[in-house]
Design an enzyme around this catalytic site. Structure first.
Site, PDB file in Angstrom:
ATOM      1  N   GLY A  91     -60.969   1.209  -8.161  1.00 45.84           N
ATOM      2  CA  GLY A  91     -60.058   2.318  -8.376  1.00 45.84           C
ATOM      3  C   GLY A  91     -58.645   1.816  -8.359  1.00 45.84           C
ATOM      4  CB  VAL A 135     -65.208  -1.304  -3.268  1.00 45.36           C
ATOM      5  CG1 VAL A 135     -66.012  -1.256  -1.964  1.00 45.36           C
ATOM      6  CG2 VAL A 135     -63.931  -0.482  -3.123  1.00 45.36           C
ATOM      7  CG  ASP A 166     -57.993  10.550  -4.738  1.00 45.79           C
ATOM      8  OD1 ASP A 166     -57.984  11.448  -5.593  1.00 45.79           O
ATOM      9  OD2 ASP A 166     -58.421   9.404  -4.954  1.00 45.79           O
ATOM     10  CG  MET A 216     -55.940   2.341  -2.777  1.00 42.63           C
ATOM     11  SD  MET A 216     -54.519   1.408  -2.255  1.00 42.63           S
ATOM     12  CE  MET A 216     -55.280   0.268  -1.123  1.00 42.63           C
ATOM     13  N   GLY A 217     -57.951  -0.826  -5.612  1.00 41.15           N
ATOM     14  CA  GLY A 217     -58.528  -2.158  -5.665  1.00 41.15           C
ATOM     15  C   GLY A 217     -60.013  -2.096  -5.959  1.00 41.15           C
TER      16      GLY A 217
END
Length: 517
Positions: free
Chosen positions: A18, A23, A131, A20-21
């Site tokens: 996403g 996973v 979110d 943010m990064g």
């Protein structure tokens, strides 16, 4: 990255990505356990704001020690690679579950209550998720729910001091980072988020309402071909309540309306209120009230301007004849006709409301009750027709839509989101059941001590002694018992408008509704 090792964590599979990064699934070779690794992409390492946001997520998650929030184990940096080591939550996410279709009511409410408990823990620490969406909710095989990704979370005190919002949207943009930015995934954004305004915990309340609606209906509340269309729908459109199953309880339908109020002052202010409502629905499955097919709240009622003269005219009543409207038999032969004019004091004007009756005459023709404004709110007033002045009825502040019992000694009314009753002989005031006052559309009291009341969600029946209402019909408002107490005269409203409204007779024994045309 699969097959690589970061510190003592061996990457074995990619789980997702996403704003943010990325996973990954990994094995902690020191402790012999499976974990989730969230890695900040290399191209963002030089971005100070993203690094600050990444660091904040670690601190936020570390502060939230709750069984319904995925735990953080540690934060690491290896050779310039920043990553979080988090609890690995097995199972599908809620988005995958919804993709298979609507979730059964009890299961959806069980998931919903765990989401509220997670959000409540966060909000109590001043943290807003920002979110919340099905993809950020993991469903364990044991029924446990884990809330993921506080990457957009806002620690209010910290941001207020800094005056800067370091969040950005994983869906909408990669560089919008200041206050006034669109945050969150579009379909689950609150109207205030969509307008780029600073938000508080009520944005999570809105998102929860969207998620719960989607679980129950299997469809998005607001959707468009692109982000712009979706945001326009969030800001301007109303949810299609017809998509909800008819088995959805009345209190859950009301909860959804309160969560999805575009006006933040009318939205529920604390997610704990949602938890309480869902708990009540789960505790009393047999007392739940199905929702209606047609949503009447958007209906328009065309009325002219009500002047004081008309209000006074409404109080010129044919007392004896009209009193028998609610009696359970025909008027005695030869009963005289009596007219009474009841002027109102200038300090207590009628609480005119086209949705609910304002004036009611007792069945025995001796008492008149009306709702009037007093000190900024409505209140019920009693005028005995053998006396000159009306007096306020104690305990009826906020009262609307008065209606008499057949014996003329008790009075029902709506106030403070409850159906209430007051004894006119001893003054006792008691609740009957919960009803959102704004949704009330009249009520009537039968000779067998049952009450039928109308709402925007249909017609319901409850014992005058109190209890859980049961649904009578999905059609009809402004009920009035006919002689005998087995049939009710109702107004049947077509979807969205009163222009084609009809009068009907509803049988309480058979449930049959016959229109009078």
């Amino acid at each position: 990255m699969i097959g690589c090792t970061l510190s003592h964590f061996k990457i074995t599979a990619k789980l997702g990505e996403g704003g943010m990064g990325e996973v990954y699934r990994a094995t902690d070779t020191k402790l012999g356990r499976e974990v989730a690794i969230k890695v900040l992409p290399e191209e963002f390492v030089a971005d100070e704001e993203r690094l600050a946001r990444f660091d904040r997520e670690a601190k936020v998650l570390a502060a939230l020690n709750h069984e319904n929030i995925a735990a953080i184990h540690q934060v690491e940096e290896v050779d310039g690679q920043h990553f979080l080591v988090m609890e690995l939550v097995e199972g599908e996410d809620l988005a995958q579950r919804i993709a298979r279709g609507p979730i059964p009511l009890e299961e959806a409410l069980s998931i919903g209550i765990q989401i509220t408990e997670a959000l409540e823990a966060a909000h109590d620490r001043g943290i807003v998720h920002r979110d919340l969406k099905p993809a950020n909710v993991k469903l364990g095989s044991d029924g446990a729910v884990k809330l993921l990704d506080f990457g957009l979370a806002k620690a209010r005190a910290e941001e207020d001091r800094a005056g800067v919002d370091l969040s950005d949207s994983p869906t909408l943009t990669a560089r919008m980072t200041r206050v006034g930015t669109l945050l969150g995934t579009a379909a689950y954004m609150s109207p205030e988020q969509a307008r780029g305004k600073t938000v508080d915990s009520r944005a999570d309340v809105w998102a929860f309402g969207v998620v719960l609606y989607e679980m129950l209906s299997g469809q998005k509340v607001f959707a468009g071909e692109n982000v712009t269309d979706t945001i326009a729908a969030i800001v301007r459109a109303d949810p299609d309540w017809d998509r909800l199953p008819r088995t959805v309880p009345l209190n859950i339908r009301t909860l959804l309306r309160r969560c999805l109020s575009k006006d933040t002052t009318q939205r529920i202010h604390h997610i704990a209120d949602a938890r309480i409502e869902i708990n009540e629905a789960l505790a009393e499955p047999h007392g739940t009230l199905p929702a209606v097919q047609a949503d009447l709240t958007s209906a328009t009622f065309r009325i002219g301007t009500v002047t004081l003269g008309l209000a006074l005219l409404a109080l010129v009543l044919v007392a004896t004849g009209l009193a028998l409207r609610n009696s359970m038999g025909p008027a005695p032969a030869g009963m005289p006709l009596t007219r009474v004019s009841v002027p109102l004091p200038s300090t207590t004007p009628l609480a005119i409301d086209h949705r609910q009756p304002v004036v009611v005459l007792s069945p025995d023709g001796t008492r008149l009750v009306y709702a009037a404004h007093s000190s900024g709110t409505s209140e019920l007033y009693l005028r005995r027709l053998d006396q000159f002045e009306a007096v306020p009825i104690p305990g009826t502040r906020g009262g609307t839509s008065p209606f008499f019992s057949p014996d003329s000694d008790r009075l029902g009314f709506f106030a403070n989101d409850q159906l209430m009753k007051v004894s006119l002989s001893d003054g006792s005031v008691l609740p009957i059941c919960d009803v959102v006052s704004q949704s009330a559309r009249g009520a009537s009291w039968s000779i067998d001590d049952n009450i039928v009341f109308g709402t925007t969600l249909g017609l319901f029946q409850v014992s005058a002694a109190g209890g859980v209402p049961t649904v009578v019909t999905l059609d009809g408002v402004w009920p009035d018992f006919l002689p005998g107490g087995k049939d009710v005269l109702v107004t049947v409203v077509s979807r969205g408008s009163f222009d084609d409204a009809n009068i009907g007779v509803l049988s309480l024994e058979t449930g049959d509704l016959k229109l009078l045309s």
